[in-house]
Design a protein around this motif. Structure first.
Motif, PDB file in Angstrom:
ATOM      1  N   TRP A 132      34.943  21.885  30.636  1.00 22.99           N
ATOM      2  CA  TRP A 132      33.653  21.452  30.077  1.00 22.99           C
ATOM      3  C   TRP A 132      32.859  22.648  29.565  1.00 22.99           C
ATOM      4  CZ3 TRP A 132      32.071  16.983  28.398  1.00 22.99           C
ATOM      5  CH2 TRP A 132      32.673  15.824  28.875  1.00 22.99           C
ATOM      6  N   ILE A 133      32.888  23.735  30.293  1.00 27.68           N
ATOM      7  CA  ILE A 133      32.122  24.920  29.896  1.00 27.68           C
ATOM      8  C   ILE A 133      32.669  25.499  28.596  1.00 27.68           C
ATOM      9  CG2 ILE A 133      31.562  27.309  30.543  1.00 27.68           C
ATOM     10  CD1 ILE A 133      31.285  26.264  33.453  1.00 27.68           C
ATOM     11  N   LYS A 184      41.307  33.305  38.472  1.00 28.75           N
ATOM     12  CA  LYS A 184      41.197  34.402  39.436  1.00 28.75           C
ATOM     13  C   LYS A 184      40.461  35.612  38.849  1.00 28.75           C
ATOM     14  CE  LYS A 184      44.818  33.058  42.530  1.00 28.75           C
ATOM     15  NZ  LYS A 184      46.196  33.183  42.960  1.00 28.75           N
ATOM     16  N   ARG A 185      40.392  35.706  37.563  1.00 28.62           N
ATOM     17  CA  ARG A 185      39.684  36.809  36.894  1.00 28.62           C
ATOM     18  C   ARG A 185      38.359  36.339  36.292  1.00 28.62           C
ATOM     19  NH1 ARG A 185      41.734  39.549  39.761  1.00 28.62           N
ATOM     20  NH2 ARG A 185      43.706  40.598  39.535  1.00 28.62           N
ATOM     21  N   ARG A 186      37.929  35.118  36.637  1.00 22.76           N
ATOM     22  CA  ARG A 186      36.737  34.528  36.026  1.00 22.76           C
ATOM     23  C   ARG A 186      35.466  35.316  36.312  1.00 22.76           C
ATOM     24  NH1 ARG A 186      37.361  31.737  40.733  1.00 22.76           N
ATOM     25  NH2 ARG A 186      35.423  31.240  41.867  1.00 22.76           N
ATOM     26  N   SER A 244      32.467  28.549  40.742  1.00 23.32           N
ATOM     27  CA  SER A 244      33.439  27.463  40.863  1.00 23.32           C
ATOM     28  C   SER A 244      34.760  27.806  40.195  1.00 23.32           C
ATOM     29  CB  SER A 244      32.865  26.191  40.232  1.00 23.32           C
ATOM     30  OG  SER A 244      33.844  25.168  40.219  1.00 23.32           O
ATOM     31  N   ALA A 245      35.843  27.420  40.860  1.00 19.42           N
ATOM     32  CA  ALA A 245      37.182  27.584  40.287  1.00 19.42           C
ATOM     33  C   ALA A 245      37.753  26.237  39.843  1.00 19.42           C
ATOM     34  CB  ALA A 245      38.112  28.241  41.303  1.00 19.42           C
ATOM     35  N   ASN A 246      36.886  25.229  39.711  1.00 19.94           N
ATOM     36  CA  ASN A 246      37.313  23.896  39.318  1.00 19.94           C
ATOM     37  C   ASN A 246      37.745  23.899  37.845  1.00 19.94           C
ATOM     38  OD1 ASN A 246      37.349  21.224  38.318  1.00 19.94           O
ATOM     39  ND2 ASN A 246      35.955  20.546  39.925  1.00 19.94           N
ATOM     40  N   PRO A 247      39.024  23.651  37.565  1.00 15.33           N
ATOM     41  CA  PRO A 247      39.515  23.696  36.177  1.00 15.33           C
ATOM     42  C   PRO A 247      38.810  22.706  35.247  1.00 15.33           C
ATOM     43  CG  PRO A 247      41.349  23.642  37.715  1.00 15.33           C
ATOM     44  CD  PRO A 247      40.103  23.393  38.510  1.00 15.33           C
TER      45      PRO A 247
END
Length: 195
Positions: free
Chosen positions: A174-175, A114-116, A166-169
């Motif tokens: 991977w990042i 949410k803070r990304r 993207s919010a995909n965990p």
């Protein structure tokens, strides 16, 4: 400032910069200690902890790479402000990984995702700042790097844009894995060329 006194400025800049970096390291270590002491306060996340580890490494690398600033012969207020701004950005990233309280979130992963936008906006800024920082240090410094260093900026910025959207965990895992792998690659590469 008289250019003859400019080299005397470096230790003072280094102290202030080191203080800012030290505060970032402290935040990350206190968060890690808090998780160890009170694991039930917030759901622990491997994604969050990997970024904490990567950020600790980033702070140490920044502190290490800034030794090259001693080669600067003519200092200006702009250079000092730039170096301190870079350190402040890194501190803010560390602070974003070190929330005071995650009770309003579903744990550290939820907080991070949410803070990304803030985190990856600041990370994108570090890629640009690092390039300018390298150029400030002069040709003797940046000529030590090859294409892999200069590819980090467009690739890093692209990954930041993807992470912002993207919010995909899994994607975020991977990042962070790529970021840590690149940090380790730079360390191994640097120490192999020094020895």
């Amino acid at each position: 400032m008289d250019p003859s006194t400019a080299p005397e400025l470096f230790p003072h800049v280094r102290i202030v910069m080191g203080t800012i970096i030290g505060l970032g390291v402290t935040r990350l270590l206190m968060t890690t200690a808090g998780i160890i002491q009170h694991p039930s306060r917030g759901k622990v996340s491997s994604l969050h902890m990997l970024w904490v580890g990567s950020m600790l490494l980033e702070l140490v690398l920044f502190w290490w790479w800034e030794f090259a600033l001693h080669r600067i012969e003519v200092w200006s207020f702009g250079i000092v402000l730039f170096i301190l701004s870079y350190a402040i950005i890194l501190f803010l990233m560390a602070a974003l990984l070190s929330p005071d309280n995650v009770s309003e979130y579903q744990g550290y992963r939820d907080f991070f995702l949410k803070r990304r936008h803030w985190f990856f906006g600041l990370l994108a800024a570090t890629f640009v700042f690092d390039t300018i920082d390298t150029l400030i240090k002069g040709q003797a410094h940046w000529s030590r790097f090859d294409w892999s260093y200069f590819m980090q900026v467009p690739l890093g910025l692209a990954l930041c844009v993807i992470a912002l959207k993207s919010a995909n965990p899994r994607l975020h895992l991977w990042i962070v894995a790529l970021h840590i792998a690149y940090q380790l690659f730079l360390i191994i590469r640097f120490f192999n060329t020094v020895s």
